[in-house]
Design a protein around this motif. Sequence first.
Motif, mmCIF file in Angstrom:
data_model
loop_
_atom_site.group_PDB
_atom_site.id
_atom_site.type_symbol
_atom_site.label_atom_id
_atom_site.label_comp_id
_atom_site.label_asym_id
_atom_site.label_seq_id
_atom_site.Cartn_x
_atom_site.Cartn_y
_atom_site.Cartn_z
ATOM 1 N N HIS A 57 0.851 -1.195 0.000
ATOM 2 C CA HIS A 57 0.000 0.000 0.000
ATOM 3 C C HIS A 57 0.885 1.242 0.000
ATOM 4 N N HIS A 74 1.331 3.822 2.146
ATOM 5 C CA HIS A 74 1.934 4.487 3.311
ATOM 6 C C HIS A 74 3.444 4.520 3.146
ATOM 7 N N HIS A 101 6.050 2.059 3.967
ATOM 8 C CA HIS A 101 6.020 0.802 3.206
ATOM 9 C C HIS A 101 6.535 0.962 1.784
ATOM 10 N N HIS A 112 -7.244 -2.080 4.938
ATOM 11 C CA HIS A 112 -6.470 -1.091 5.692
ATOM 12 C C HIS A 112 -7.161 0.267 5.574
ATOM 13 N N ASP A 160 -0.347 -4.307 5.613
ATOM 14 C CA ASP A 160 -1.170 -3.775 6.706
ATOM 15 C C ASP A 160 -2.638 -4.080 6.426
HETATM 16 ZN ZN LIG Z 1 -0.198 1.305 6.598
#
Ligand SMILES: [Zn+2]
Length: 272
Positions: free
Chosen positions: A43, A45, A48, A122, A174
Amino acid sequence: MKLEGVSVAGIETCIEVPALRLVLDMGRCTRGAVQQPVVLVSHGHLDHMGAIAQHAARRSMLHMSEGTYLVPAAVARDVEELFNAAGRLDGQAIPRRVVPLSPGEPFPLSKGRWVRAFETYHRVPSQGYTVWERRHRLRAEFRELPGARLAELRNSGVAIEEARDVALLSFTGDTRIEVLERTPELQQTETLVMETTFLDQLVTVESARGMGHIHLSEVLERAPLLPRGHLVFSHFSARYSAEDVQRIVRERLPDELRPFVKLFGAGGEFTA
Ligand SMILES: [Zn+2]
Ligand SMILES: [Zn+2]
């Protein structure tokens, strides 16, 4: 399967899988990670995927093949823009291959191996990944036969083998715990790398869910759904030290799960 790298919630996740020549997320570009040509991005974020441009640029500087970045289809365009902006800042285009992958869609890794994304839950568009391998074995009715007879049958065109697809490695990224019930392959996979961000009453199950994460209590309630290969808990909250993680997991883990569980945190893999 040997895993290296780091994973701490909110700080950085970058899990190298040298045996499969890939990396799970790219929140920090470690030296080892540069060697791996494929990155599975769970994803957007930044902890990550904030280091993908660095990963691609370093591979280019070292004259390696361009990096391949599998990303949720919903974020592919933003990822391209990130690479473009990074290239402008760096004064040169960054060679890379961004592959938008939707859940269920296969992407070939090597002969007989491929990766497929699955849905996760998430706070932003996200997905997990499973690496599959096709294996061949003798059909049950031929298993007792001597080799010469098998060769004869094979030469006469009889299909003595059958193929089956084995889930080698699954990575949740996540997500909330629903992923476990909704993704049957997670129960079969040989190695499951699962986020277990919160471990005890420091954060309630309810607030863990609110943040889009898994709480250890939710995992333990679902013990029958867990695979019996390697179960790797990762992505612990930065509020826990490595000692806390070990102590809490050791205290809470039922005996039946003990042989399967490994922990993966700030310093890579360690035991419960
Ligand atoms: Zn995350
Ligand atoms: Zn995270």
